[in-house]
Design an enzyme around this catalytic site. Structure first.
Site: not given
Ligand code: NCD
Length: 321
Positions: A58-59, A86, A108, A136
């Site tokens: 989703r992000t 690699k 990320r 986050h």
């Molecule tokens: C979260 C994450 O990846 O930190 N999800 C997200 O970004 N919506 C929480 C999770 O993975 O549980």
């Protein structure tokens, strides 16, 4: 006007005024999600690099959609199928992306502090889309927008966070954000997942392994996923977790009558949350997703358009073609 953001690496250094400013900037972008024509010309000609070194659904889609709705192009790095596999270093990978001249980078990474490290080496804005167990920040901002819309304010809310708080960057960012507005928290989960760091920082935090006590009088509940991939110690048997910590309709009745239920996703129905709660009238889960687009559009706009943040209406002109 609050001090301009150069990057968004964490919530911790932000002031309440800066947070409110971002949430206010997101308002016109919320409107756009309801409009039949969703594409703007605001960032036409700009590039947004998406560097996801860790899995995300989703992000990643949310940032890609936010960029596209602003008219920007995206440069996509998929760590699984890239030179990272690699043996290329993080810095070489992001410098390569940077050499393709994006206007900002959304990143990320599984290591806490990775985004800050990259920000020190690049001249473009860096947005942290989740770094290890650290923060986050865009998740906390979209949660704050959802709570502010539903409750009318972020001031002095009683919040319960359920689950693996120790390993959760979502919990960490939410605690940082909401404590700036005088909120108080009850953190609830197995004792091994309840960190003491927030009390030591002077936040108004209570820790308890007892869920009924934790939910008493809450205005909002954030349910966390049981994150097996980030756990260093052996977990409890899942059946026991369900029995002791699942948010069920009966348990939710201990909270205020219209208490909000939030979950950052991905949600494991039947594990941390009963499907009846996940789909019930108090659930904000899908609003969170829609608000995520608005918050990320606002941030991309603010960080890539110097001087643009004084008049948000300029950001919401529809594209003609
Ligand atoms: C979260 C994450 O990846 O930190 N999800 C997200 O970004 N919506 C929480 C999770 O993975 O549980």
């Amino acid at each position: 006007m609050p001090e301009r953001l150069r990057h968004l690496l964490s919530i911790e250094p932000l002031t309440a005024a800066q947070i409110n400013f971002v949430l206010d900037e997101a308002k016109p972008f919320q409107e756009i999600q309801r409009h039949p024509l969703k594409k703007l010309a605001t960032l036409r000609g700009k590039g947004v690099a998406l560097a996801f070194f860790e899995n995300s659904t989703r992000t990643r889609i949310s940032f890609a959609t936010a960029a596209s709705r602003l008219g920007a192009d995206t440069l996509n790095l998929q760590a699984e199928s890239s030179s990272v596999k690699k043996g290329e270093s993080l810095l070489d990978t992001v410098r390569t992306l940077d050499a393709m001249k994006p206007d900002c980078i959304v990143m990320r990474h599984a290591s806490s502090g990775a985004c800050e490290f990259v920000a020190r080496h690049l001249d473009i804005p860096v947005i942290n889309a989740g770094d290890g167990c650290h923060e986050h920040p865009t998740q906390a901002l979209l949660d704050a927008l959802t709570i502010r819309d539903r409750l009318g304010s972020l001031e002095n809310i009683r919040l319960t966070i359920l689950g693996d708080i120790l390993h959760s960057r979502v919990a960490r960012s939410n605690l940082q954000l909401l404590s700036k507005f005088g909120c108080c928290f009850t953190l609830c989960g197995p004792a091994m997942w309840l960190p003491r760091e927030f009390e030591q920082m002077g936040m108004r935090v209570k820790l308890t392994p007892r869920i009924d006590e934790a939910l008493e009088g809450a205005d909002a509940v954030i349910v966390l996923r049981v994150q097996e991939e980030r756990m260093h110690e052996p977990s409890l048997p899942l059946a026991e977790y369900v029995l002791r910590y699942q948010l069920t309709p009966e348990r939710l009745r201990r909270a205020k009558p219209n208490a909000l239920v939030l979950h950052p996703g991905p949600m494991i129905r039947g594990l941390e949350i009963d499907p009846v709660v996940a789909d019930g009238p108090q659930s904000c889960v899908l609003d969170q997703v829609t608000n995520g687009l608005a918050v990320r559009m606002a941030l991309l706009f603010m960080l890539t358009s110097p001087g643009a943040d004084s008049d948000s209406s300029r950001g919401t002109k529809y594209v003609a073609d």
